[in-house]
Structures are given as C-alpha cells and as structure tokens.
Scaffold this active site. Structure first.
Site, PDB file in Angstrom:
ATOM      1  N   THR B  98       0.874  -1.168   0.000  1.00  0.00           N
ATOM      2  CA  THR B  98       0.000   0.000   0.000  1.00  0.00           C
ATOM      3  C   THR B  98       0.911   1.217   0.000  1.00  0.00           C
ATOM      4  O   THR B  98       1.661   1.439   0.949  1.00  0.00           O
ATOM      5  CB  THR B  98      -0.919   0.015   1.224  1.00  0.00           C
ATOM      6  OG1 THR B  98      -1.809  -1.094   1.116  1.00  0.00           O
ATOM      7  CG2 THR B  98      -1.736   1.293   1.287  1.00  0.00           C
ATOM      8  N   LYS B 173      -7.144   1.278  -3.176  1.00  0.00           N
ATOM      9  CA  LYS B 173      -6.767   0.886  -1.811  1.00  0.00           C
ATOM     10  C   LYS B 173      -6.967   2.048  -0.839  1.00  0.00           C
ATOM     11  O   LYS B 173      -7.426   1.858   0.289  1.00  0.00           O
ATOM     12  CB  LYS B 173      -5.310   0.401  -1.774  1.00  0.00           C
ATOM     13  CG  LYS B 173      -4.771   0.032  -0.387  1.00  0.00           C
ATOM     14  CD  LYS B 173      -5.452  -1.202   0.202  1.00  0.00           C
ATOM     15  CE  LYS B 173      -5.144  -1.395   1.681  1.00  0.00           C
ATOM     16  NZ  LYS B 173      -3.969  -2.214   1.953  1.00  0.00           N
TER      17      LYS B 173
END
Lengths: 291, 291
Positions: B98, B173
């Site tokens: 991420t 995300k």
C-alpha cells in the site's frame, strides 16, 4: 400464546406490517392511527378501528405503539385520555417508537403508579425487516413483563434482547444509531474519493465491499446512491431526530462522540439543502456536490 | 501457467503467505527480505535466497514486492541496484505494497523507459486473507501486463479487479482505507456509548451487529476490543500512514473527507499515547478512557 385482545397504535410503514403479524397469529387487534386510511389494510383483515389511542388501549391486555417523535409518544401515553389513563389494570404497555430513554423512564413510572407494566422496545431492520418479521427488538423495562410479551415479539422479530430497566431498550437503539452515523460517512467518503479520483465506483465497491471497509450500509445503500436513487428507506429527518437524542444522551454522560457529531453536522447540511424527506443515502450527494 | 521464474521481495506476514502460494503452484521463487530469518520458511520450501532485491529481480519474469512504507518501495524499485536497474527486459513488476499513487506512476514511467511493464496491486484481507489466498487485489497500470499476471494473482486472491492506469490500484486501496476510517469510529462510539450507559456491550452487539450499524470491523474487531485484546491484526502505525496518503490525495483533488479527517485525529491520539504498535481496534481504548 392463546388469542388475546391487543391494541396497536401507529400503523405507518413499520406498524402496519408489525400489527399484521399479530393479527395473522389469531389475536384480536384494536387499532388507532392519526391517519385512518393507513390502517385500512388492517381493518380489511379484521382489526377493529378506534378514534383514539385510549379507546383502543382500554380493550387490550397488551398495548403496542410505534408513532413518530418523542412528543407523539408523550401525548399518546401521558396525555388526557391517553393510554395510561385508559388501560385496564394489569395491561402491559410496549412502546416500539425510537424515543428518548428519559421519556421511557417517565412512562414506566407513571404506568407503575396505575398498576401497569411498561416496556420500551424500539426496533431496527426497516420496512423490509418489519414485513418479513425479521426485526431486531431491543427491550428495556420490567423484566417479568418482557417474558410475558416475548411470544408476541417473536411474531415480529428475529433478534430479541432484553437490555435492562426502563430506557435500556432506547439506549441500545441510540447505540445503533450512533453506529450508523459514522458508517454512512464511511461508504460515502470511500466512493466520493473513488469517483473524484476517476475510478469506476461500482468496481471499487466490488474490490472493497467484502473487506475491512465493508458494512451493511455499504452493501445496501451505496448501489442506490450510485444510481442516483435517494428515495427514503429511512428518512433523513428521522435520522436527525435520533442523532439529536443520541448526542444529548452522550453529553449527559460526558461522553465525546466526535464521529457521530461530525455525521450530525453533515446531515444538518443535507436537511438544509432540502433533503429532509430523502433517504439517509442522500449524504452521498453532499460529497458529490464538492466535485 | 507453466512454471516460471518469479521474484518476491518482502516476506513479512503478508508476503510470506502470498509467496508461499506461488511456490506451491510450482514456480521457481527468488526471494529477498530485509530480515533474512523471515524468509526461512520459504527457503526451507525451496525458494532461492538473494542478498538484494535487484539480484532476485534479475532472475525473474515476474517480480512481486510487498514492503513497508512508500520510501521502501521507492528505494527497492528506483534505488541504485534496485529492481528497475536489474530486471530483464520484458519482465513485469508488481508492487503489492500500500503506497502512494504518485509513486506508482513514477515507477511505471521509469519501468516503461527500460522496456519493463509495471502494475500497482495493493491488497486487502489481512494476514488471514493472505494465508487462505482470499485477498482482494486492486490493480492499476498496464492492462496487457495485468492479463499476463492474472493467473498468478489468482493463486493469491479471490477478488481481482483492474481499476485503470498506473496508480489506480493504489487509489482504490486508499478508498478502502478511507472506508475503514469512519467504520472504526462507528463501532467504537456505539459500544462506548453502550458501556457508558450501563448496558452490556456484548448484548448490544447481538442486537445491532446484524443491522444497519453492522460492519465487518464491528463483527471482527469489537469482540476483541471488549475483551481488552489490542494485539495487532493491522498496526495503528500502518493505518496512520494510509490515512496520511489518503488525506493528501483527497486534498490534491480538493475533496473534503471530514469523517476520515476526524478518524485520523483520533488515531494520532492513539499513537501519541503509545498505541502505534497496537492493532487498529485500540481506538476503542481512547473512548473508554473518557469514562
């Protein structure tokens, strides 16, 4: 439970379905509603009409109410010719409106003084839950009375939990509304971000709906909002009432709820822009309007 | 897909499980990790150790990375002797960390200049999702490369969605993390209110968990928080990193996310009180501390 005379006050979207289940189970049903026309399907099915709540209550062993706002609850129970003035000794009063815990305690005290038992038993699950008898019923008040009413609750709901003395059902319902408040910001912000970032929000829902950001509200309401469907499942104006009750109760116990307070501010804006009669998913429009 | 030489950089809790699935499917696996000991189970299972990311990458047709912070991603890909300097022409680079959408775009540009394709493909689903190959994988970048990598993604995840050009996976995300932010306030505030009101929060969960306030986080994390279990499934410090990235990205697109901003403030407080290495459910302690 053998057939009993019951009263049901408030036959709106929720009440009509709930009262219908009681009637279908073979009980005698005495009904009253502000607008008689909304009770017609129940009357057609055999329920008895009464011009006042007190008149319906006087005929019943168990008296159910689900009306609009706390002031309606107060008038229905404590007003002249209201339920407490009219009910037979030994009757059980069950308010299923989402209302204030304090009012629930006042009603319980006034009821006890007249030899009546009272329960506060607000519900969640919406119109579909009411229709399919799958409500969650959160009960506070007299525990003995709770056990007597339980077979009737089971005709209307799936999850029935006793939470404590008078007002405890309302407090649990407020906890539920507090939970909803931030959940609404959650999916609105996730999808507003996705759309502003140029992603396809429907694909984003596919990626994130089943994970740690997932919620019932995201599953049910986000697809409606993305289609521009803001029709009320649950009204903004009613949610605002609940948030006011919740924040007052939290303040009284010196508990800070910054997420709920933030959501309340946003819903005030939704209402100020004319969204009072929209469904709660109208919050998404507020984020969209930034683009 | 016939057996291929793959590289996997970053064999922490997530990477170890994900790389394991690739290895089990019969591919040759070249691994590197900052701490070699964490790669040992993979080495025992037949993976080949490399002292640098570049050395592992040089052997592979497909290069996967899942490291800690964006600066680690930057160094791993763009640093001297890093992946882009070392990968074979035609290799596909897949960053599953991420990280920031901007960095994903810079890596894609630098990769293209060397005849390499790049994807950003962060995941959700946590350690359990990684172990059970049930991750949600959110992919951005070169669409042709996406189709080539997809059979490998299917060894690691269940929901695999392509969201657009370079950075789109990271943006999705971030939308997910934005969604999580307010969901965490939701159940914390509902249960803090319940406990302060004198209700049994476990019973309240029973009443409200399946309804409109319900969320994955409420189901999974609330019971842990109520037991006083604040062990990390997902670290506060990593969530704060994600919230910073999300709020920066939102600011860049002039989108106000008041729920996420409020949650970020609260998590800053959690960290300030020493909760950086706790799980995200430690937010509940902050509310509890008010009592």
């Amino acid at each position: 439970m053998s057939p009993r005379p019951l009263a049901f006050i408030g036959t709106g979207v929720m009440g009509r379905s709930m009262a219908g289940h009681l009637l279908k189970a073979g009980h005698t049903l005495h009904v009253h509603n502000r607008t008689r026309a909304k009770a017609q399907p129940l009357l057609d099915a055999g329920a008895h009409w009464h011009d006042t709540a007190g008149s319906a209550a006087a005929q019943a062993d168990f008296i159910f109410t689900i009306v609009g706002f706390p002031q309606d609850v107060e008038e229905t129970y404590l007003g002249a010719g209201g339920i407490i003035a009219s009910a037979k000794p030994g009757a059980v009063l069950v308010d299923m409106t989402t209302s204030s815990p304090q009012l629930a305690r006042r009603i319980a005290t006034a009821a006890a003084a007249k030899g009546l038992a009272a329960l506060d038993a607000p519900v969640t699950g919406g119109d579909v839950g009411a229709r399919e008898a799958r409500l969650s019923i959160m009960v506070g008040g007299d525990e003995t009375a709770y056990h007597r009413v339980r077979p009737l609750f089971e005709l209307m709901g799936k999850i029935i939990v006793f939470h404590g003395g008078p007002g405890a059902g309302q407090l649990c319902k407020l906890a539920n509304q507090i939970g909803i408040a931030s959940v609404m910001m959650s999916w609105c912000e996730a999808l507003a971000f996705a759309r502003h970032a140029g992603l396809d929000p429907t694909r984003v829902l596919e990626s994130i709906g089943g994970g740690a950001a997932g919620s019932t509200a995201m599953t049910v309401l986000a697809p409606r909002a993305l289609k521009g469907d803001f029709a009320p499942g649950f009204y903004v104006k009613h949610f605002l009432k609940d948030l006011r009750l919740a924040l007052e109760a939290a303040e009284a116990m010196k508990l800070d709820l910054p997420g709920t307070a933030q959501a309340k501010k946003l819903y005030d804006q939704v209402a100020a822009r004319g969204g009072e009669d929209d469904g709660t998913q109208a919050l998404f429009r507020l984020y969209q309007a930034q683009g």
